[in-house]
Design a protein around this motif. Structure first.
Motif, PDB file in Angstrom:
ATOM      1  N   MET A   1       0.832  -1.187   0.000  1.00 19.30           N
ATOM      2  CA  MET A   1       0.000   0.000   0.000  1.00 19.30           C
ATOM      3  C   MET A   1       0.876   1.250   0.000  1.00 19.30           C
ATOM      4  N   SER A   2       0.456   2.260  -0.723  1.00 18.16           N
ATOM      5  CA  SER A   2       1.230   3.489  -0.782  1.00 18.16           C
ATOM      6  C   SER A   2       1.006   4.341   0.466  1.00 18.16           C
ATOM      7  N   LYS A   3       1.849   5.324   0.601  1.00 23.44           N
ATOM      8  CA  LYS A   3       1.777   6.228   1.749  1.00 23.44           C
ATOM      9  C   LYS A   3       0.453   6.989   1.715  1.00 23.44           C
ATOM     10  N   PRO A   4      -0.261   7.045   2.850  1.00 14.06           N
ATOM     11  CA  PRO A   4      -1.526   7.783   2.866  1.00 14.06           C
ATOM     12  C   PRO A   4      -1.288   9.292   2.816  1.00 14.06           C
ATOM     13  N   THR A   5      -2.259  10.015   2.315  1.00 11.11           N
ATOM     14  CA  THR A   5      -2.212  11.474   2.339  1.00 11.11           C
ATOM     15  C   THR A   5      -2.689  11.981   3.691  1.00 11.11           C
ATOM     16  N   TYR A   6      -3.729  11.319   4.206  1.00 10.47           N
ATOM     17  CA  TYR A   6      -4.316  11.720   5.479  1.00 10.47           C
ATOM     18  C   TYR A   6      -4.527  10.522   6.389  1.00 10.47           C
ATOM     19  N   LEU A   7      -4.534  10.821   7.690  1.00 15.62           N
ATOM     20  CA  LEU A   7      -4.984   9.886   8.710  1.00 15.62           C
ATOM     21  C   LEU A   7      -6.154  10.565   9.409  1.00 15.62           C
ATOM     22  N   TYR A   8      -6.926   9.771  10.151  1.00 11.45           N
ATOM     23  CA  TYR A   8      -8.145  10.279  10.763  1.00 11.45           C
ATOM     24  C   TYR A   8      -8.225   9.855  12.224  1.00 11.45           C
ATOM     25  N   LYS A   9      -8.722  10.765  13.035  1.00  9.63           N
ATOM     26  CA  LYS A   9      -8.972  10.496  14.448  1.00  9.63           C
ATOM     27  C   LYS A   9     -10.476  10.540  14.656  1.00  9.63           C
ATOM     28  N   ILE A  10     -11.034   9.475  15.205  1.00  8.28           N
ATOM     29  CA  ILE A  10     -12.461   9.417  15.510  1.00  8.28           C
ATOM     30  C   ILE A  10     -12.644   9.743  16.988  1.00  8.28           C
ATOM     31  N   ILE A  11     -13.508  10.715  17.261  1.00  4.52           N
ATOM     32  CA  ILE A  11     -13.769  11.136  18.635  1.00  4.52           C
ATOM     33  C   ILE A  11     -15.260  10.935  18.910  1.00  4.52           C
ATOM     34  N   PRO A  12     -15.610  10.229  19.984  1.00  4.17           N
ATOM     35  CA  PRO A  12     -17.027   9.974  20.275  1.00  4.17           C
ATOM     36  C   PRO A  12     -17.758  11.233  20.724  1.00  4.17           C
ATOM     37  N   SER A  13     -19.067  11.215  20.564  1.00  3.22           N
ATOM     38  CA  SER A  13     -19.897  12.353  20.972  1.00  3.22           C
ATOM     39  C   SER A  13     -19.808  12.615  22.470  1.00  3.22           C
ATOM     40  N   SER A  14     -19.497  11.586  23.232  1.00  2.00           N
ATOM     41  CA  SER A  14     -19.394  11.733  24.685  1.00  2.00           C
ATOM     42  C   SER A  14     -18.158  12.532  25.107  1.00  2.00           C
ATOM     43  N   ASP A  15     -17.242  12.779  24.176  1.00  2.22           N
ATOM     44  CA  ASP A  15     -15.996  13.482  24.488  1.00  2.22           C
ATOM     45  C   ASP A  15     -15.659  14.457  23.354  1.00  2.22           C
ATOM     46  N   PRO A  16     -16.545  15.420  23.060  1.00  6.15           N
ATOM     47  CA  PRO A  16     -16.340  16.290  21.900  1.00  6.15           C
ATOM     48  C   PRO A  16     -15.064  17.115  22.001  1.00  6.15           C
ATOM     49  N   PRO A  17     -14.436  17.388  20.865  1.00  8.04           N
ATOM     50  CA  PRO A  17     -13.239  18.226  20.899  1.00  8.04           C
ATOM     51  C   PRO A  17     -13.613  19.667  21.229  1.00  8.04           C
ATOM     52  N   PRO A  18     -12.789  20.367  21.986  1.00  5.25           N
ATOM     53  CA  PRO A  18     -13.072  21.769  22.312  1.00  5.25           C
ATOM     54  C   PRO A  18     -13.071  22.627  21.045  1.00  5.25           C
ATOM     55  N   GLU A  19     -13.884  23.672  21.068  1.00  5.29           N
ATOM     56  CA  GLU A  19     -13.912  24.646  19.967  1.00  5.29           C
ATOM     57  C   GLU A  19     -13.465  25.992  20.494  1.00  5.29           C
ATOM     58  N   PRO A  20     -12.561  26.652  19.842  1.00  6.70           N
ATOM     59  CA  PRO A  20     -11.777  26.148  18.717  1.00  6.70           C
ATOM     60  C   PRO A  20     -10.795  25.080  19.198  1.00  6.70           C
TER      61      PRO A  20
END
Length: 132
Positions: A1-20
């Protein structure tokens, strides 16, 4: 497999990321106890959602450029026991950089809804956003 362009982090609704997004996101309990940040490739997102996030009403998905983090990524099995070549079958990207993941690393983010019927609809709507 070739090198990915992006990776992804999945965050559950129970622990939303702060904004900003802060300079450094708080670590999840899993990431903190593992000693690394769990990430997924675009191809791994459907299976990860269905395996670990079926009970979540929604998730936050962070899109992270691979190149700046490549030196801190280890491709390992889900238990981090077997290190292997990039993107091999069953190998997940784990970020070992002291838990630093925040606005400087996140290119964009999305909110996907489960709608009580699974993740297929959200995945279809996000098809152009996920980069394989």
């Amino acid at each position: 497999m070739s090198k990915p362009t992006y990776l992804y982090k999945i965050i559950p609704s129970s622990d939303p990321p702060p904004e900003p997004l802060p300079e450094k996101l708080p670590l999840s309990k899993l990431d903190s106890s593992s000693g690394f940040i769990h990430l997924s490739t675009a191809a791994q997102i459907p299976g990860t959602l269905k395996r670990f996030f079926m009970e979540e009403p929604l998730v936050y998905i962070l899109k992270i450029s691979y190149d700046p983090l490549e030196k801190d990524i280890r491709w390992e099995d889900p238990e981090a026991k077997v290190c292997g070549e990039r993107g091999g079958e069953g190998m997940f990207p784990h970020l070992y950089n002291g838990g630093r993941l925040g606005r400087g690393e996140v290119e964009s983010q999305a909110v996907w809804e489960n709608n009580g019927v699974g993740w297929d609809q959200a995945l279809e709507r996000a098809e152009s956003w996920l980069i394989y």
